[in-house]
Scaffold this motif. Structure first.
Motif, PDB file in Angstrom:
ATOM      1  N   PHE A  43       0.749  -1.215   0.386  1.00  0.00           N
ATOM      2  CA  PHE A  43       0.317  -0.007   0.006  1.00  0.00           C
ATOM      3  C   PHE A  43       0.271   1.167   0.450  1.00  0.00           C
ATOM      4  CE2 PHE A  43      -1.990   3.206   2.579  1.00  0.00           C
ATOM      5  CZ  PHE A  43      -3.564   2.989   1.603  1.00  0.00           C
ATOM      6  N   ASN A  44       1.848   1.182   1.465  1.00  0.00           N
ATOM      7  CA  ASN A  44       2.598   2.239   0.417  1.00  0.00           C
ATOM      8  C   ASN A  44       3.974   2.454   0.056  1.00  0.00           C
ATOM      9  OD1 ASN A  44       1.972   3.298   3.174  1.00  0.00           O
ATOM     10  ND2 ASN A  44       3.855   3.992   4.414  1.00  0.00           N
ATOM     11  N   ILE A  45       4.122   1.369  -0.051  1.00  0.00           N
ATOM     12  CA  ILE A  45       4.918   1.321  -1.845  1.00  0.00           C
ATOM     13  C   ILE A  45       4.075   2.578  -2.842  1.00  0.00           C
ATOM     14  CG2 ILE A  45       6.726   0.512  -3.064  1.00  0.00           C
ATOM     15  CD1 ILE A  45       7.067  -1.277  -0.417  1.00  0.00           C
ATOM     16  N   GLY A  46       3.409   1.371  -3.256  1.00  0.00           N
ATOM     17  CA  GLY A  46       2.109   2.474  -4.648  1.00  0.00           C
ATOM     18  C   GLY A  46       2.085   3.318  -4.246  1.00  0.00           C
ATOM     19  N   LEU A  47       1.547   3.680  -3.344  1.00  0.00           N
ATOM     20  CA  LEU A  47       1.248   5.331  -3.209  1.00  0.00           C
ATOM     21  C   LEU A  47       2.025   6.056  -3.343  1.00  0.00           C
ATOM     22  CD1 LEU A  47      -2.379   4.755  -0.810  1.00  0.00           C
ATOM     23  CD2 LEU A  47      -2.133   5.620  -3.034  1.00  0.00           C
ATOM     24  N   PHE A  48       3.218   5.828  -2.580  1.00  0.00           N
ATOM     25  CA  PHE A  48       4.324   6.934  -2.010  1.00  0.00           C
ATOM     26  C   PHE A  48       5.178   6.964  -3.440  1.00  0.00           C
ATOM     27  CE2 PHE A  48       4.433   6.534   2.479  1.00  0.00           C
ATOM     28  CZ  PHE A  48       4.385   8.499   2.648  1.00  0.00           C
ATOM     29  N   SER A  49       5.110   5.758  -4.415  1.00  0.00           N
ATOM     30  CA  SER A  49       5.852   5.821  -5.395  1.00  0.00           C
ATOM     31  C   SER A  49       4.864   6.342  -6.326  1.00  0.00           C
ATOM     32  CB  SER A  49       5.790   4.797  -6.232  1.00  0.00           C
ATOM     33  OG  SER A  49       6.977   3.548  -5.622  1.00  0.00           O
ATOM     34  N   THR A  50       3.935   6.826  -6.713  1.00  0.00           N
ATOM     35  CA  THR A  50       2.596   7.116  -7.513  1.00  0.00           C
ATOM     36  C   THR A  50       3.167   8.681  -7.171  1.00  0.00           C
ATOM     37  OG1 THR A  50       1.046   5.740  -7.750  1.00  0.00           O
ATOM     38  CG2 THR A  50       0.567   7.841  -7.968  1.00  0.00           C
ATOM     39  N   LEU A  51       3.354   9.374  -5.763  1.00  0.00           N
ATOM     40  CA  LEU A  51       3.222  10.224  -5.551  1.00  0.00           C
ATOM     41  C   LEU A  51       5.296  11.017  -6.472  1.00  0.00           C
ATOM     42  CD1 LEU A  51       2.181  11.142  -1.815  1.00  0.00           C
ATOM     43  CD2 LEU A  51       1.245  11.769  -4.014  1.00  0.00           C
ATOM     44  N   LEU A  52       5.542  10.228  -5.884  1.00  0.00           N
ATOM     45  CA  LEU A  52       7.270  10.518  -6.366  1.00  0.00           C
ATOM     46  C   LEU A  52       7.192  10.756  -7.832  1.00  0.00           C
ATOM     47  CD1 LEU A  52      10.110  10.562  -5.457  1.00  0.00           C
ATOM     48  CD2 LEU A  52      10.116   8.206  -5.203  1.00  0.00           C
ATOM     49  N   VAL A  53       6.500   9.755  -8.712  1.00  0.00           N
ATOM     50  CA  VAL A  53       6.309   9.795  -9.945  1.00  0.00           C
ATOM     51  C   VAL A  53       5.749  11.238 -10.842  1.00  0.00           C
ATOM     52  CG1 VAL A  53       5.352   8.826 -12.120  1.00  0.00           C
ATOM     53  CG2 VAL A  53       6.310   7.347 -10.752  1.00  0.00           C
ATOM     54  N   VAL A  54       4.172  11.176  -9.974  1.00  0.00           N
ATOM     55  CA  VAL A  54       3.563  12.591  -9.487  1.00  0.00           C
ATOM     56  C   VAL A  54       4.772  13.965  -9.524  1.00  0.00           C
ATOM     57  CG1 VAL A  54       1.775  13.547  -9.185  1.00  0.00           C
ATOM     58  CG2 VAL A  54       1.462  11.451 -10.022  1.00  0.00           C
ATOM     59  N   GLY A  55       5.233  13.639  -8.785  1.00  0.00           N
ATOM     60  CA  GLY A  55       6.220  15.388  -8.619  1.00  0.00           C
ATOM     61  C   GLY A  55       7.089  15.581  -9.657  1.00  0.00           C
ATOM     62  N   CYS A  56       7.374  14.773  -9.643  1.00  0.00           N
ATOM     63  CA  CYS A  56       8.659  14.120 -11.226  1.00  0.00           C
ATOM     64  C   CYS A  56       8.087  15.313 -12.069  1.00  0.00           C
ATOM     65  CB  CYS A  56       9.800  12.839 -11.301  1.00  0.00           C
ATOM     66  SG  CYS A  56      10.647  12.365  -9.743  1.00  0.00           S
ATOM     67  N   LEU A  57       6.817  14.430 -12.434  1.00  0.00           N
ATOM     68  CA  LEU A  57       6.383  14.762 -13.626  1.00  0.00           C
ATOM     69  C   LEU A  57       5.761  16.543 -13.495  1.00  0.00           C
ATOM     70  CD1 LEU A  57       3.846  12.004 -15.107  1.00  0.00           C
ATOM     71  CD2 LEU A  57       6.349  12.681 -16.186  1.00  0.00           C
ATOM     72  N   GLU A  58       4.829  17.137 -12.608  1.00  0.00           N
ATOM     73  CA  GLU A  58       5.242  18.028 -11.780  1.00  0.00           C
ATOM     74  C   GLU A  58       6.540  19.377 -12.195  1.00  0.00           C
ATOM     75  OE1 GLU A  58       1.996  17.433  -9.093  1.00  0.00           O
ATOM     76  OE2 GLU A  58       3.532  17.651  -8.357  1.00  0.00           O
ATOM     77  N   LEU A  59       7.029  18.853 -11.366  1.00  0.00           N
ATOM     78  CA  LEU A  59       8.749  18.934 -11.793  1.00  0.00           C
ATOM     79  C   LEU A  59       9.154  18.968 -13.087  1.00  0.00           C
ATOM     80  CD1 LEU A  59      11.419  20.455  -9.961  1.00  0.00           C
ATOM     81  CD2 LEU A  59      11.989  18.536 -10.353  1.00  0.00           C
ATOM     82  N   LEU A  60       9.102  18.596 -13.965  1.00  0.00           N
ATOM     83  CA  LEU A  60       9.501  19.003 -15.233  1.00  0.00           C
ATOM     84  C   LEU A  60       8.695  19.831 -15.886  1.00  0.00           C
ATOM     85  CD1 LEU A  60       9.848  14.998 -16.638  1.00  0.00           C
ATOM     86  CD2 LEU A  60      11.934  16.785 -15.661  1.00  0.00           C
ATOM     87  N   LEU A  61       7.228  19.705 -15.860  1.00  0.00           N
ATOM     88  CA  LEU A  61       6.264  20.424 -15.907  1.00  0.00           C
ATOM     89  C   LEU A  61       6.943  22.287 -15.794  1.00  0.00           C
ATOM     90  CD1 LEU A  61       3.452  18.818 -16.635  1.00  0.00           C
ATOM     91  CD2 LEU A  61       4.657  18.858 -17.920  1.00  0.00           C
ATOM     92  N   CYS A  62       6.934  21.948 -14.767  1.00  0.00           N
ATOM     93  CA  CYS A  62       6.778  23.574 -14.138  1.00  0.00           C
ATOM     94  C   CYS A  62       8.224  24.398 -14.568  1.00  0.00           C
ATOM     95  CB  CYS A  62       6.950  23.192 -12.525  1.00  0.00           C
ATOM     96  SG  CYS A  62       5.230  23.632 -11.727  1.00  0.00           S
ATOM     97  N   GLY A  63       9.154  23.344 -14.270  1.00  0.00           N
ATOM     98  CA  GLY A  63      10.898  24.072 -15.258  1.00  0.00           C
ATOM     99  C   GLY A  63      10.682  24.232 -16.516  1.00  0.00           C
ATOM    100  N   PHE A  64       9.327  22.822 -17.300  1.00  0.00           N
ATOM    101  CA  PHE A  64      10.061  23.521 -18.887  1.00  0.00           C
ATOM    102  C   PHE A  64       8.481  24.943 -19.128  1.00  0.00           C
ATOM    103  CE2 PHE A  64       7.006  23.360 -22.737  1.00  0.00           C
ATOM    104  CZ  PHE A  64       8.083  23.418 -23.338  1.00  0.00           C
ATOM    105  N   GLN A  65       7.959  25.496 -18.078  1.00  0.00           N
ATOM    106  CA  GLN A  65       7.126  26.147 -18.168  1.00  0.00           C
ATOM    107  C   GLN A  65       7.747  27.745 -17.600  1.00  0.00           C
ATOM    108  OE1 GLN A  65       4.443  27.618 -19.618  1.00  0.00           O
ATOM    109  NE2 GLN A  65       4.528  29.427 -18.838  1.00  0.00           N
ATOM    110  N   GLY A  66       8.550  27.407 -16.970  1.00  0.00           N
ATOM    111  CA  GLY A  66       9.453  28.780 -16.543  1.00  0.00           C
ATOM    112  C   GLY A  66      10.542  28.996 -17.890  1.00  0.00           C
ATOM    113  N   ILE A  67      10.882  27.752 -18.645  1.00  0.00           N
ATOM    114  CA  ILE A  67      11.972  28.232 -19.807  1.00  0.00           C
ATOM    115  C   ILE A  67      10.856  29.025 -21.024  1.00  0.00           C
ATOM    116  CG2 ILE A  67      13.402  27.409 -21.565  1.00  0.00           C
ATOM    117  CD1 ILE A  67      14.424  24.991 -19.811  1.00  0.00           C
TER     118      ILE A  67
END
Length: 196
Positions: free
Chosen positions: A155-179
């Motif tokens: 349960f924890n691995i699945g949800l924390f992994s999802t949060l990790l992947v989502v956070g990385c995608l958000e980081l990439l998108l926000c970084g791209f928008q900064g550029i």
């Protein structure tokens, strides 16, 4: 591609990611899909992983990313593109989104490394994988150290992994928008030039 259209794409892409982040964090409060673990026990302690209570998914990957997503999306609404001021503001909002995504990533990573709070075979509530440095993630044979809640490790691995992947995608998108916002601010935005 027009900087305004890029802003619209980034903003629209951030909405479902922020909502997914909030949902994952909320579900983490209910291991084994029961609310009893989120209540205080007789000793005044919660039987939840500390990182769940830090609300990295709700605050960082959710609200702190959702606010910039709304502005970034609205930056691209004026026809094909927005103005230079709007693009400059999108850089600032993107930076806020990066901070929120980083917070969500950090909390999720620590939650994965430290493992869940669970009842061990000795009958005590603890974090049996806390000092393993995350090595328990690849060794499913030791997951039986957690007897309650049912399947809490998965349960924890699945949800924390999802949060990790989502956070990385958000980081990439926000970084791209900064550029993208920097290009729109310095070079100007494209305009739909129509004839008379």
């Amino acid at each position: 591609m027009c900087t305004g259209k890029c802003s619209t794409f980034v903003g629209i892409s951030l909405y479902p990611l922020a909502i997914l982040s909030i949902i994952c964090n909320i579900v983490l409060f209910f291991p084994d899909l029961k609310s009893t673990y989120a209540k205080q026990d007789s000793e005044g302690l919660y039987r939840l992983t500390d990182e769940v209570k830090y609300m990295g998914g709700v605050i960082g990957g959710g609200i702190v990313v959702l606010i910039p997503a709304i502005h970034i999306h609205s930056t691209g609404r004026k026809g094909c593109c927005a103005n230079r001021c709007g693009m400059f503001l999108s850089i600032l909002f993107s930076a806020i989104g990066v901070v929120g995504a980083l917070y969500s990533i950090a909390v999720a990573a620590v939650g994965l490394v430290n493992g869940p709070v669970c009842m061990t075979p000795s009958g005590s509530w603890e974090r049996p994988f806390n000092n393993t440095g995350g090595s328990y993630l690849s060794d499913s044979e030791i997951w039986d150290r957690c007897t309650e809640p049912n399947n809490v490790v998965e349960f924890n691995i699945g949800l924390f992994s999802t949060l990790l992947v989502v956070g990385c995608l958000e980081l990439l998108l926000c970084g791209f928008q900064g550029i993208n916002g920097l290009f729109g601010c310095i070079c100007g935005t494209c305009n739909n030039k129509e004839g008379p």
